[in-house]
Design a protein around this motif. Structure first.
Motif, short mmCIF file in Angstrom:
data_model
loop_
_atom_site.label_atom_id
_atom_site.label_comp_id
_atom_site.label_asym_id
_atom_site.label_seq_id
_atom_site.Cartn_x
_atom_site.Cartn_y
_atom_site.Cartn_z
N PRO A 91 0.67 -1.23 -0.03
CA PRO A 91 0.01 0.01 0.15
C PRO A 91 0.86 1.49 -0.08
O PRO A 91 0.18 2.25 0.41
N TRP A 129 -6.88 3.94 10.02
CA TRP A 129 -6.86 5.62 10.01
C TRP A 129 -7.80 6.45 10.93
O TRP A 129 -7.02 7.37 11.14
N SER A 137 -6.44 2.25 3.67
CA SER A 137 -5.56 1.29 3.05
C SER A 137 -5.25 -0.10 4.13
O SER A 137 -4.72 -1.11 3.68
N LYS A 163 2.62 7.80 -2.67
CA LYS A 163 1.52 7.00 -3.14
C LYS A 163 1.25 7.03 -4.54
O LYS A 163 2.27 6.90 -5.31
N LEU A 216 -3.13 -4.79 8.35
CA LEU A 216 -2.43 -3.84 9.29
C LEU A 216 -3.84 -3.57 10.24
O LEU A 216 -4.86 -3.02 9.75
N ARG A 236 -2.72 -7.66 1.36
CA ARG A 236 -2.98 -6.10 0.54
C ARG A 236 -2.00 -6.20 -0.49
O ARG A 236 -0.86 -6.24 -0.39
C1 GLV Z 1 0.34 2.30 4.96
O1 GLV Z 1 -0.03 3.25 4.45
C2 GLV Z 1 -0.22 0.95 5.15
O2 GLV Z 1 -1.45 0.99 4.67
O3 GLV Z 1 0.35 0.13 5.35
#
Ligand code: GLV
Length: 390
Positions: A25, A105, A155, A206, A349, A358
């Protein structure tokens, strides 16, 4: 005084790094053009050439955010800095913020807002479902926040949060809309002005395809108003957008005023990455990312692998999450893919650790060729993990 310690031997070896294909990611690989731009000799953070590049970056960022916001710049930080800058500038102690928590997040934003002394309220959803306008309306009636925090591209789960209609709804409640677009900007449609988003930030590493270290951020006129009418100064000087905005010449001032020493190297990288975005065009980038994601999903389905996010409308094109088949050790897969193919894919994560894998399709890596490459490596990783199970 004599120097006591001998210089470390490790520093006498030649610096060497392997080339890896980054399909986690983020960060993603940089193009040759971006890498070449990083070789320029350092120049001062207030030299006219750097100032010119900062102006060019601002124009590029207004394009990628799809905004006319004058307070648009890049922070010297990773995406976390963007999150912290939005919260520190737009919240005062005691303010109520409503945070949509669909993954890591939202969790992190709640932690930061609590440290600021805000009154944190949450909307929690299942990790593979986005929040609806109806749920938002109920929470706004309940909590009456001054701001709402949402994530367009979560993510940690691969979830896409639709945003259309949220800004309009929030503004009826006098609440500002803060959106994290770190993992999505450039790879998913985003219309800052048309969707009524008041603050948004991304990461240079990104989809934009620049090195990590800069975080583009933009504040709407409404967010600016809140900023300039604060009762107290933001608790951090480093993130204070009233002073950073002067350094980036956002408020129509004659001269920039020193705030911190921005890296001219990273400025060159981001400028070239944005030039490439401008050349390809946002629409074409969105189509390319969606095409690569569709190809990857098809390949996963053929292998009997399930998407973690089931509802197509909520599936992100930039980070694809795959349910881990029962009994399979994700660490073995990730390790095999890295060791044999030098490809990075990621484990879950935060709330998805041990549940998903992912795969990132970010910037120049969102191509059919890379999708086929990662699928072949994944096959091998899955074989390896099933052998280890025996
Ligand atoms: C970082 O942004 C992640 O999603 O691992």
């Amino acid at each position: 005084l004599a120097v006591q310690k001998v210089p470390p031997k490790v520093l006498r070896t030649k610096l060497q790094l392997p080339v890896k294909t980054l399909m986690g990611p983020g960060p993603t690989n940089c193009s040759k053009r971006v890498l070449q731009s990083l070789q320029h000799q350092i120049i001062g953070h207030l030299h006219s050439e750097v100032c010119q590049l900062m102006d060019e970056i601002k124009a590029g960022l207004q394009y990628v955010f799809q905004t006319k916001n004058r307070l648009t710049l890049a922070l010297s930080a990773s995406g976390h800095g963007g999150m912290e800058a939005c919260l520190i500038n737009l919240l005062e102690p005691g303010d109520t913020i409503l945070i949509v928590k669909c993954g890591i997040w939202g969790e992190r934003a709640a932690d930061m807002a609590t440290r600021i002394g805000a009154n944190v309220k949450l909307i929690e959803t299942e990790h593979n479902k986005a929040v609806t306008l109806e749920q938002m309306r109920t929470a706004l009636d309940r909590d009456r926040p001054v701001a709402v925090f949402m994530v367009q591209g979560e993510s940690s789960t691969g979830l896409k949060q639709p945003l259309d209609g949220f800004g309009e709804l929030l503004h009826r409640y006098n609440a500002l809309l803060i959106v994290d677009v770190v993992a999505s900007l450039g790879g998913e449609p985003f219309f800052m002005d048309s969707w009524g988003v008041d603050a948004a930030y991304t990461g240079s590493q990104k989809v934009l395809g620049a090195p990590p270290g800069l975080t583009p951020i933009s504040f709407s006129p409404l967010a600016e108003q809140k900023l300039f009418r604060r009762k107290s100064k933001p608790i951090s000087f480093y993130w204070d957008l009233t002073v950073l905005g002067v350094y980036w010449k956002c408020f129509g001032e004659e001269d920039r005023v020193y705030h911190h020493t921005i890296s001219s190297t990273l400025i060159c990288g981001l400028r070239e990455a944005l030039a490439e975005v401008a050349e390809e065009g946002l629409q074409a980038m969105w189509i390319r990312h969606a095409g690569a994601a569709a190809r990857l999903r098809k390949g996963l389905k053929l292998r009997g692998l399930q998407s973690y996010v089931k509802i197509p409308e909520y599936q992100l094109s930039t980070v694809i999450s795959i349910e881990l088949p029962p009994g399979v050790d994700d660490r073995i897969i990730v390790q095999r893919v890295m060791e044999k193919y030098k490809i990075e894919i990621s484990r879950g994560l935060g709330p998805t650790v041990g549940k998903i894998l992912r795969i990132g399709l970010l910037g120049q890596n969102a191509t059919s060729k890379n999708v086929d490459l990662v699928l072949r490596a994944l096959d091998d990783g899955l074989r390896q993990a099933s052998v280890s199970k025996l």
